[in-house]
Design a protein around this motif. Structure first.
Motif, PDB file in Angstrom:
ATOM      1  N   VAL A  84       0.864  -1.174   0.000  1.00  0.00           N
ATOM      2  CA  VAL A  84       0.000   0.000   0.000  1.00  0.00           C
ATOM      3  C   VAL A  84       0.901   1.223   0.000  1.00  0.00           C
ATOM      4  O   VAL A  84       1.989   1.213   0.580  1.00  0.00           O
ATOM      5  CB  VAL A  84      -0.946   0.009   1.227  1.00  0.00           C
ATOM      6  N   GLY A  85       0.481   2.278  -0.701  1.00  0.00           N
ATOM      7  CA  GLY A  85       1.287   3.488  -0.759  1.00  0.00           C
ATOM      8  C   GLY A  85       0.496   4.613  -1.391  1.00  0.00           C
ATOM      9  O   GLY A  85      -0.698   4.477  -1.683  1.00  0.00           O
ATOM     10  N   LEU A  86       1.173   5.718  -1.588  1.00  0.00           N
ATOM     11  CA  LEU A  86       0.539   6.886  -2.182  1.00  0.00           C
ATOM     12  C   LEU A  86       1.087   7.145  -3.573  1.00  0.00           C
ATOM     13  O   LEU A  86       2.298   7.056  -3.804  1.00  0.00           O
ATOM     14  CB  LEU A  86       0.788   8.121  -1.313  1.00  0.00           C
ATOM     15  N   ALA A  87       0.185   7.476  -4.500  1.00  0.00           N
ATOM     16  CA  ALA A  87       0.592   7.946  -5.814  1.00  0.00           C
ATOM     17  C   ALA A  87       0.957   9.425  -5.707  1.00  0.00           C
ATOM     18  O   ALA A  87       0.718  10.079  -4.691  1.00  0.00           O
ATOM     19  CB  ALA A  87      -0.539   7.741  -6.819  1.00  0.00           C
ATOM     20  N   ALA A  88       1.529   9.961  -6.780  1.00  0.00           N
ATOM     21  CA  ALA A  88       1.953  11.359  -6.777  1.00  0.00           C
ATOM     22  C   ALA A  88       0.779  12.312  -6.558  1.00  0.00           C
ATOM     23  O   ALA A  88       0.955  13.407  -6.008  1.00  0.00           O
ATOM     24  CB  ALA A  88       2.660  11.691  -8.087  1.00  0.00           C
ATOM     25  N   ASP A  89      -0.427  11.914  -6.969  1.00  0.00           N
ATOM     26  CA  ASP A  89      -1.599  12.782  -6.803  1.00  0.00           C
ATOM     27  C   ASP A  89      -2.299  12.610  -5.456  1.00  0.00           C
ATOM     28  O   ASP A  89      -3.361  13.184  -5.219  1.00  0.00           O
ATOM     29  CB  ASP A  89      -2.596  12.562  -7.944  1.00  0.00           C
ATOM     30  N   GLY A  90      -1.726  11.799  -4.570  1.00  0.00           N
ATOM     31  CA  GLY A  90      -2.282  11.622  -3.235  1.00  0.00           C
ATOM     32  C   GLY A  90      -3.244  10.474  -3.090  1.00  0.00           C
ATOM     33  O   GLY A  90      -3.636  10.136  -1.960  1.00  0.00           O
ATOM     34  N   HIS A  91      -3.659   9.849  -4.192  1.00  0.00           N
ATOM     35  CA  HIS A  91      -4.528   8.683  -4.093  1.00  0.00           C
ATOM     36  C   HIS A  91      -3.702   7.459  -3.680  1.00  0.00           C
ATOM     37  O   HIS A  91      -2.467   7.466  -3.721  1.00  0.00           O
ATOM     38  CB  HIS A  91      -5.251   8.441  -5.415  1.00  0.00           C
ATOM     39  N   ILE A  92      -4.394   6.397  -3.295  1.00  0.00           N
ATOM     40  CA  ILE A  92      -3.745   5.207  -2.752  1.00  0.00           C
ATOM     41  C   ILE A  92      -3.538   4.184  -3.862  1.00  0.00           C
ATOM     42  O   ILE A  92      -4.425   3.953  -4.693  1.00  0.00           O
ATOM     43  CB  ILE A  92      -4.601   4.600  -1.617  1.00  0.00           C
ATOM     44  N   ILE A  93      -2.370   3.571  -3.883  1.00  0.00           N
ATOM     45  CA  ILE A  93      -2.103   2.478  -4.813  1.00  0.00           C
ATOM     46  C   ILE A  93      -1.762   1.228  -4.002  1.00  0.00           C
ATOM     47  O   ILE A  93      -1.060   1.299  -2.998  1.00  0.00           O
ATOM     48  CB  ILE A  93      -0.981   2.817  -5.811  1.00  0.00           C
ATOM     49  N   ILE A  94      -2.287   0.090  -4.443  1.00  0.00           N
ATOM     50  CA  ILE A  94      -2.133  -1.151  -3.692  1.00  0.00           C
ATOM     51  C   ILE A  94      -1.827  -2.303  -4.635  1.00  0.00           C
ATOM     52  O   ILE A  94      -2.038  -2.226  -5.848  1.00  0.00           O
ATOM     53  CB  ILE A  94      -3.408  -1.480  -2.881  1.00  0.00           C
ATOM     54  N   SER A  95      -1.349  -3.390  -4.049  1.00  0.00           N
ATOM     55  CA  SER A  95      -1.109  -4.624  -4.798  1.00  0.00           C
ATOM     56  C   SER A  95      -1.869  -5.766  -4.143  1.00  0.00           C
ATOM     57  O   SER A  95      -1.837  -5.925  -2.916  1.00  0.00           O
ATOM     58  CB  SER A  95       0.388  -4.963  -4.823  1.00  0.00           C
TER      59      SER A  95
END
Length: 511
Positions: free
Chosen positions: A262-273
């Motif tokens: 889990v982490g943050l994309a450059a635009d502040g939204h969350i990216i997950i695997s």
């Protein structure tokens, strides 16, 4: 949860044979040991067990007898510098966060508490604009799921003191797979929540159990839950590639999603695997809605053949806007011949994913579980090969400039490389033994990163140590030879300018 800065209580324990055991609670124990001229083993409190098995690996720290060796197979050449973060796991039982240098020498190690507690995902992050060490402690597999953790996260400062522990909200426990401190000093991590579920449509029991992947965002200072997202509300079971538990295991939780980053994309939204759906997702930070799916059965992107991944870990956005993932290519099934660090460019408007680069181990390793892939400051990359005990550092063109491994019966869920300055609060550790009429001095200081040389001073009284010899630091433990058998010896740690950073206790030499 309340945040605390735990100033450690110094203790002094005197052992048999005149050995002193000096420690700082919560920081790590430092040893000062007497000599051994009969069987060349330390005969002191804290060293008795080690003596029975032969000389310890480090005479100044016999408690680290089973600390695994890290072997460097490709010496550092043009690397970015820094230290390597590992969490060795094997049957030896000495589990904990381990920091090593580019030569594979230990820099800092902390054993996690017994019983059956392991450390996972040890790395350097920023908290309140200061560098900190973070890792997960807990047990794995207690709920019947594949690699599911129940524990909490530790945040420690430059002196290795615990700043706080981050726990999941409510009665749940945090999973080990990821822990990200955000720029606003909150923490993102996963919780695996077993919930009753009708699995009959998939051929399972009507009264089955589903492992739901839950993201929590917690304010670190207060423990308040700020955000929660549940996979089962957005991802259906038909996206999964994982088989149902069968037979006697049919009522164990079905781990259909298996979240692992889990982490943050450059635009502040969350990216997950999600490993078991072969999919990475972008999630709207406000609404929780899935913005897009990349990979798997319901991908929103057309993906270049060379950019397709499976059973993956560690999905991140890079500084140039591209995305990276550790593509295991193997898991319940083997999809690719080898694992790799994969870089992709995403056109979110056109929904197109194109291959940019791959980073591969020279031996074309295939890691069925675990793994990490991180961008370095100069455009290179650092890879931990998960279930396999290897790590590599790569140039931007993919060539290897550093490679090494833990013992082959070990593994490290992830491996990272980062800058770190450690300033331990306890004393340097000192081990003495007499050999050939001279005193052999073994000196170490668990956690220091600034020691350049060691000095041994000796004499007739602790307050009158005149003789002095120096030597360059040579790994975790440095050995110096004092001529003759003086009454007392003390070890001093020096920086590159000759400044004394710390000193051991003055230890009597017993003949």
């Amino acid at each position: 949860m309340t945040e605390s800065s735990r100033v450690s209580r110094r203790t002094l324990l005197l052992g048999a044979g005149g050995a002193a055991l000096v420690g700082v609670a919560g920081v790590g124990v430092g040893y000062a040991l007497g000599h051994d001229d009969d069987d060349k083993t330390d005969k002191s409190a804290g060293a008795t067990e080690a003596a029975e098995a032969g000389p310890p690996k480090f005479r100044s720290r016999p408690d680290l007898r089973t600390l695994p060796d890290v072997t460097i197979t490709t010496a550092a050449n043009g690397t970015v510098g820094g230290f390597i973060c590992l969490t060795p796991a094997s049957g030896a039982g000495l589990w904990g966060p381990l920091l090593v240098d580019e030569k594979g020498s230990p820099v800092w190690f902390r054993k996690v508490p017994d019983p059956a507690t392991v450390a996972i995902d040890f790395k350097v992050q920023q908290y309140r604009d200061q560098p900190v060490l973070t890792w997960w402690e807990g047990t794995i597999g207690g709920t019947g799921g594949q690699g599911v953790g129940q524990g909490e996260f530790v945040i420690a400062d430059r002196s290795y003191r615990e700043i706080t522990r981050v726990r999941a909200a409510g009665s749940e426990q945090a999973d080990q797979h990821d822990f990200v401190i955000t720029p606003r000093d909150t923490a993102l991590f996963w919780v695996y929540d077993p919930v009753p579920w009708d699995l009959s449509a998939l051929g399972g029991p009507k009264d089955g159990v589903l492992h739901d992947g839950v993201i929590q965002e917690i304010d670190i200072a207060t423990g308040k839950k700020l955000f929660e997202w549940r996979a089962r509300e957005h991802v259906t079971l038909d996206e999964s590639y994982a088989p149902l538990p069968q037979g006697e295991s049919a009522h164990l939780p079905y781990d259909y999603f298996h979240a692992n980053s889990v982490g943050l994309a450059a635009d502040g939204h969350i990216i997950i695997s999600s490993r078991h759906t072969w999919t990475t997702y972008k999630i709207d930070k406000s609404s929780g809605q899935v913005i897009w799916r990349l990979g798997g059965k319901k991908s929103d992107f057309t993906i270049d053949e060379k950019a397709k991944f499976a059973w993956q870990h560690d999905f991140r956005q890079r500084r140039d806007g591209t995305y990276s993932v550790f593509d295991n290519g193997a898991g319940v099934t083997k999809v690719h011949d080898y694992s790799r660090g994969l870089v992709m460019k995403l056109d979110e408007a056109a929904r197109r994913a194109t291959f940019v680069a791959e980073f591969v181990h020279p031996d074309k390793l295939s890691a069925p579980t675990q793994g990490s892939f991180r961008e370095l400051a100069d455009g290179g990359a650092f890879i931990g090969w998960g279930q396999l005990p290897y790590f590599t550092e790569h140039n931007a063109d993919g060539t290897v400039r550093l490679a090494g491994h833990l013992p082959l019966d070990n593994q490290s869920y992830r491996a990272y490389k980062a800058d770190w300055t450690g300033q331990p609060l306890d004393q340097p550790a000192l081990g003495l033994h007499v050999d050939g009429g001279n005193v052999i001095v073994s000196a170490s200081w668990n956690g220091t990163t600034e020691v350049s040389k060691w000095r041994a001073r000796s004499g007739a009284q602790p307050g009158a140590l005149q003789g002095a010899i120096e030597g360059d630091r040579s790994g975790f433990e440095t050995t110096l030879t004092v001529q003759g058998t003086p009454e007392y010896v003390v070890a001093e740690a020096l920086d590159a300018t000759g400044k004394v950073l710390g000193a051991s206790s003055a230890i009597p030499v017993r003949v």
